[in-house]
Design a protein around this motif. Structure first.
Motif, short mmCIF file in Angstrom:
data_model
loop_
_atom_site.label_atom_id
_atom_site.label_comp_id
_atom_site.label_asym_id
_atom_site.label_seq_id
_atom_site.Cartn_x
_atom_site.Cartn_y
_atom_site.Cartn_z
N HIS A 4 56.61 39.52 17.30
CA HIS A 4 57.12 38.54 16.33
C HIS A 4 56.29 38.54 15.06
O HIS A 4 56.23 37.55 14.36
CB HIS A 4 57.13 37.14 16.95
CG HIS A 4 58.09 36.98 18.07
ND1 HIS A 4 59.45 37.12 17.92
CD2 HIS A 4 57.89 36.72 19.38
CE1 HIS A 4 60.04 36.94 19.08
NE2 HIS A 4 59.12 36.70 19.97
N SER A 5 55.68 39.68 14.73
CA SER A 5 54.83 39.72 13.55
C SER A 5 55.66 39.85 12.28
O SER A 5 56.78 40.36 12.29
CB SER A 5 53.83 40.88 13.65
OG SER A 5 54.52 42.10 13.74
N SER A 6 55.10 39.35 11.21
CA SER A 6 55.70 39.44 9.88
C SER A 6 54.82 40.33 9.04
O SER A 6 53.64 40.48 9.32
CB SER A 6 55.77 38.04 9.24
OG SER A 6 56.56 37.17 10.00
N PRO A 7 55.36 40.91 7.96
CA PRO A 7 54.51 41.73 7.10
C PRO A 7 53.44 40.89 6.41
O PRO A 7 53.61 39.68 6.21
CB PRO A 7 55.49 42.32 6.09
CG PRO A 7 56.68 41.45 6.12
CD PRO A 7 56.73 40.84 7.48
N ALA A 8 52.36 41.54 6.04
CA ALA A 8 51.32 40.87 5.26
C ALA A 8 51.92 40.41 3.94
O ALA A 8 52.90 40.99 3.45
CB ALA A 8 50.16 41.82 5.00
N ASP A 9 51.34 39.37 3.35
CA ASP A 9 51.86 38.82 2.09
C ASP A 9 52.07 39.91 1.05
O ASP A 9 53.10 39.96 0.38
CB ASP A 9 50.91 37.76 1.53
CG ASP A 9 50.80 36.53 2.44
OD1 ASP A 9 51.48 36.48 3.49
OD2 ASP A 9 50.04 35.62 2.08
N SER A 10 51.10 40.79 0.90
CA SER A 10 51.16 41.84 -0.13
C SER A 10 52.21 42.91 0.18
O SER A 10 52.56 43.70 -0.69
CB SER A 10 49.80 42.50 -0.29
OG SER A 10 49.42 43.14 0.92
N GLU A 11 52.71 42.93 1.41
CA GLU A 11 53.70 43.94 1.81
C GLU A 11 55.14 43.44 1.73
O GLU A 11 56.07 44.17 2.08
CB GLU A 11 53.39 44.43 3.22
CG GLU A 11 52.08 45.18 3.32
CD GLU A 11 51.73 45.56 4.74
OE1 GLU A 11 52.44 45.15 5.69
OE2 GLU A 11 50.72 46.27 4.92
N ILE A 12 55.33 42.20 1.30
CA ILE A 12 56.69 41.68 1.14
C ILE A 12 57.30 42.38 -0.07
O ILE A 12 56.81 42.26 -1.19
CB ILE A 12 56.70 40.15 0.96
CG1 ILE A 12 56.08 39.46 2.18
CG2 ILE A 12 58.13 39.65 0.73
CD1 ILE A 12 55.88 37.96 2.01
N ALA A 13 58.36 43.14 0.16
CA ALA A 13 58.99 43.95 -0.89
C ALA A 13 60.20 43.23 -1.47
O ALA A 13 61.06 42.74 -0.74
CB ALA A 13 59.41 45.30 -0.32
#
Length: 115
Positions: A4-13
């Motif tokens: 259930h992981s989400s991308p890191a903040d900097s990886e939100i495209a």
């Protein structure tokens, strides 16, 4: 146990974010979550199959829009408002305002009790 992981903040495209939020059901879920309250997956109601609603929640999480937390057999979701605002200042409020004024996502509601 599912991931259930989400991308890191900097990886939100941005392209993925906009693509995910172009769906009225997903935008309706975000509208409900915009009050900052964490909700169980069973608290959402939409005129789609449960598996389809689950897919929408997964798409939001994988794009970085939401964060999912598992507690036993239940999953809870919340909007990553701070991460989205830091990455794309003003975007989320503008999208939510437009969605409300155009009635986009009105078909998604919240159940009083988790399903």
């Amino acid at each position: 146990m599912p991931d259930h992981s989400s991308p890191a903040d900097s990886e939100i495209a941005l392209p993925r974010l906009l693509g995910v939020l172009s769906d009225p059901t997903r935008l309706g879920i975000v509208r409900i979550l915009s009050d900052g309250v964490e909700r169980g997956w069973g608290q959402f109601s939409a005129p789609v199959a449960k598996s389809t609603l689950s897919h929408h929640l997964k798409m939001l999480r994988e794009a970085g829009v939401t964060q999912t937390r598992q507690e036993g057999t239940r999953c809870y979701v919340k909007l990553r408002r701070d991460a989205l605002e830091a990455r794309f200042p003003g975007l989320l409020p503008a999208l939510l305002s437009a969605a409300v004024s155009d009635n986009i996502g009105d078909h998604v509601t919240e159940r009083d009790e988790p399903a």
